[in-house]
Design an enzyme around this catalytic site. Sequence first.
Site, PDB file in Angstrom:
ATOM      1  N   ASP A 125       0.873  -1.168   0.000  1.00 33.93           N
ATOM      2  CA  ASP A 125       0.000   0.000   0.000  1.00 33.93           C
ATOM      3  C   ASP A 125       0.915   1.223   0.000  1.00 33.93           C
ATOM      4  O   ASP A 125       1.765   1.366   0.889  1.00 33.93           O
ATOM      5  CB  ASP A 125      -0.834  -0.033   1.296  1.00 33.93           C
ATOM      6  N   ASP A 227      -2.934   4.790  -2.243  1.00 34.21           N
ATOM      7  CA  ASP A 227      -3.888   5.344  -1.276  1.00 34.21           C
ATOM      8  C   ASP A 227      -4.305   6.768  -1.677  1.00 34.21           C
ATOM      9  O   ASP A 227      -3.457   7.582  -2.091  1.00 34.21           O
ATOM     10  CB  ASP A 227      -3.200   5.381   0.099  1.00 34.21           C
ATOM     11  N   GLU A 287      -7.118   3.510  -5.075  1.00 37.11           N
ATOM     12  CA  GLU A 287      -8.270   3.795  -4.223  1.00 37.11           C
ATOM     13  C   GLU A 287      -9.017   4.944  -4.889  1.00 37.11           C
ATOM     14  O   GLU A 287      -8.704   6.118  -4.698  1.00 37.11           O
ATOM     15  CB  GLU A 287      -7.842   4.208  -2.807  1.00 37.11           C
ATOM     16  N   HIS A 346     -11.149  -2.197   4.573  1.00 35.68           N
ATOM     17  CA  HIS A 346     -10.885  -1.819   5.965  1.00 35.68           C
ATOM     18  C   HIS A 346     -11.474  -0.463   6.358  1.00 35.68           C
ATOM     19  O   HIS A 346     -11.277  -0.011   7.491  1.00 35.68           O
ATOM     20  CB  HIS A 346      -9.364  -1.815   6.200  1.00 35.68           C
ATOM     21  N   ASP A 347     -12.135   0.218   5.409  1.00 37.07           N
ATOM     22  CA  ASP A 347     -12.752   1.517   5.706  1.00 37.07           C
ATOM     23  C   ASP A 347     -14.269   1.445   5.639  1.00 37.07           C
ATOM     24  O   ASP A 347     -14.943   2.467   5.831  1.00 37.07           O
ATOM     25  CB  ASP A 347     -12.321   2.565   4.659  1.00 37.07           C
TER      26      ASP A 347
HETATM   27  C1  NOJ Z   1      -7.600   5.602   2.721  1.00 37.57           C
HETATM   28  C2  NOJ Z   1      -7.273   4.444   3.607  1.00 37.57           C
HETATM   29  O1  NOJ Z   1      -7.894   3.293   3.102  1.00 37.57           O
HETATM   30  C3  NOJ Z   1      -7.731   4.824   4.991  1.00 37.57           C
HETATM   31  O2  NOJ Z   1      -7.694   3.725   5.869  1.00 37.57           O
HETATM   32  C4  NOJ Z   1      -6.878   5.963   5.476  1.00 37.57           C
HETATM   33  O3  NOJ Z   1      -7.347   6.397   6.723  1.00 37.57           O
HETATM   34  C5  NOJ Z   1      -6.896   7.132   4.488  1.00 37.57           C
HETATM   35  N1  NOJ Z   1      -6.811   6.735   3.136  1.00 37.57           N
HETATM   36  C6  NOJ Z   1      -5.760   8.078   4.748  1.00 37.57           C
HETATM   37  O4  NOJ Z   1      -4.549   7.519   4.359  1.00 37.57           O
END
Ligand code: NOJ
Length: 564
Positions: A125, A227, A287, A346-347
């Site tokens: 990542d 990311d 992402e 994970h978000d």
């Molecule tokens: C996206 C990531 O998936 C998330 O977990 C993170 O908090 C933010 N970007 C900031 O890097």
Amino acid sequence: MKKALLAVLLICCWLSARSATAQQKDPNGHAWWQHAVFYEIYPRSFADSNGDGVGDLNGITSKLDYLHKLGVDAIWITPCFPSPQVDFGYDVSDYQAIDPMYGTLADFDRLVAEAKKRNIKLILDFVVNHTSDQHQWFLDSKSSRTAAHRDWYIWRDGKGPGQPPNNWYSTFGTAAWKFDPATNQYYYHYFYPEQPDLNWRNPAVENAMFDTTRFWYQRGVVGFRLDAVDTLFEDVHLTDNPLLPGTDKFGRPKMSEKFNKKQPEMHTVLKGLRKVADEYHAVLVGETWTSDVKELKDYYGDRNDELQMPMDLMLTGLPLSAPVLRDHIAATDSSGYWPTYVITNHDIVRSYTRLGDGSHNDDIAKLMAGFYLTLRGTAIMYYGEELGMKNSDPVRQEDVQDPIGRLGWPLEKGRDGERTPMQWTAGPNAGFSTAAKTWLPVPESAKTHNVETESRDPNSVLSFYKKLLHLRKNDADLREGNYMALNTGDPNVMSYLRQYQDSAVIVVLNMSATKQTLAFDLAKQGFSGAPAATLAQNGAEVPTGAFQSVTLAPYGTYIAKLTK
Ligand code: NOJ
């Protein structure tokens, strides 16, 4: 003589590099990643090898046999670099090392080597938008207005005493500007204040970041998940964002992020990262938050020179509805690009909880597997999804680990719920760790939904996933076939063919809570009169003889082979 030898050597290297590229395509011109299933690992939560309650790299290595048997082709590990862990690794303080909590570079090399033995590739990542405020670059940047790294971040004067440069918000609930009294300027952070945004307009930043990717490619990494690419650039004039009606979950007036998101310069950086990736035949996953398929197309690059795999994160926001999913897949599949499907991460609240109705959750988990693992495109799984792991949100504010959950409680509970430890067994700590206390509690559901128990049950969610992953790998129709929607007016059942040469796979998914019978006329496709051979099913009944109809229990799934 020496010159001739050198020339021969160079030609050999060039030829072998060319053949490596050629080997990366199958006879239909598809690269390895197009048929792959990626598996996202949140390292804190996957497997703890040293009993400190937090997962680590050696833990991941110890589970490679499991991943291999499951049928995973590549793993994506969320950030495991040194970090103060304010955002659990997404605040990187050194891009070219491993956080001691997770192990060492030697452990990392061993993980890559052991994965390779099992034909599993590894992507990392890459947090491109920001660093940690503890990164040497930022510490220097902050030290004075004339520091070598000052312009590596976004420093600006305030509008006046106590007034930030503009009205932008951090997505994590605070203002987007933090005042630094030592140098009397503000710095910009789209995420936590501990995550200052890099200034990608500075070529030195670009060079350092591109070199970081080289460092990992040379260690055997085959690509990156990038990311937060949407926030790489900000409007040069720092124009105020327009306000919108209503308030957000932190109680602030809503705002359109017109001037601090999706700025066109982002594409120049993606092209640059891709150029380096191409030197190593690597793959870039993004992402990419989009509101429609048209927008998603932009990330591939006008000459297919940006991301090979922008993630279709829109799927994570769609309801379980045959017409809605049918329309979405029709648009994606006909866009001319290779789709990358994701149903959770994970978000995001786990799909088991998001889509479950409380009484058919396991059936819905199987149905979702039957859906996104049989589409034309690459699939990215999230650890535990194959078990039917559910979200387990904290019940008290004081137990929350994710800072946004503490700040936004109770409307925003943070992301702990989707990051709980992997459920390996029904035993203590679900077999994740021998620690007295794990970093997040192990959910009660581990008693029933765990690898050990589900491996013994042929009807478990895990057994269904294994079957589908195996099918996906070995069935030419699923690998190469076209996508063709069937019975497109049905309000409850989504069905389609994946057809390649003389056979096809038919997929029928009952996305309703009632029993459904669906009739098919496949004469046009050349399959009338042919019987169907079931490949995988859950709650399906098919009359014997020529294939004409399927009856599906609520949320039932039917996947079968049709041959001309
Ligand atoms: C996206 C990531 O998936 C998330 O977990 C993170 O908090 C933010 N970007 C900031 O890097």
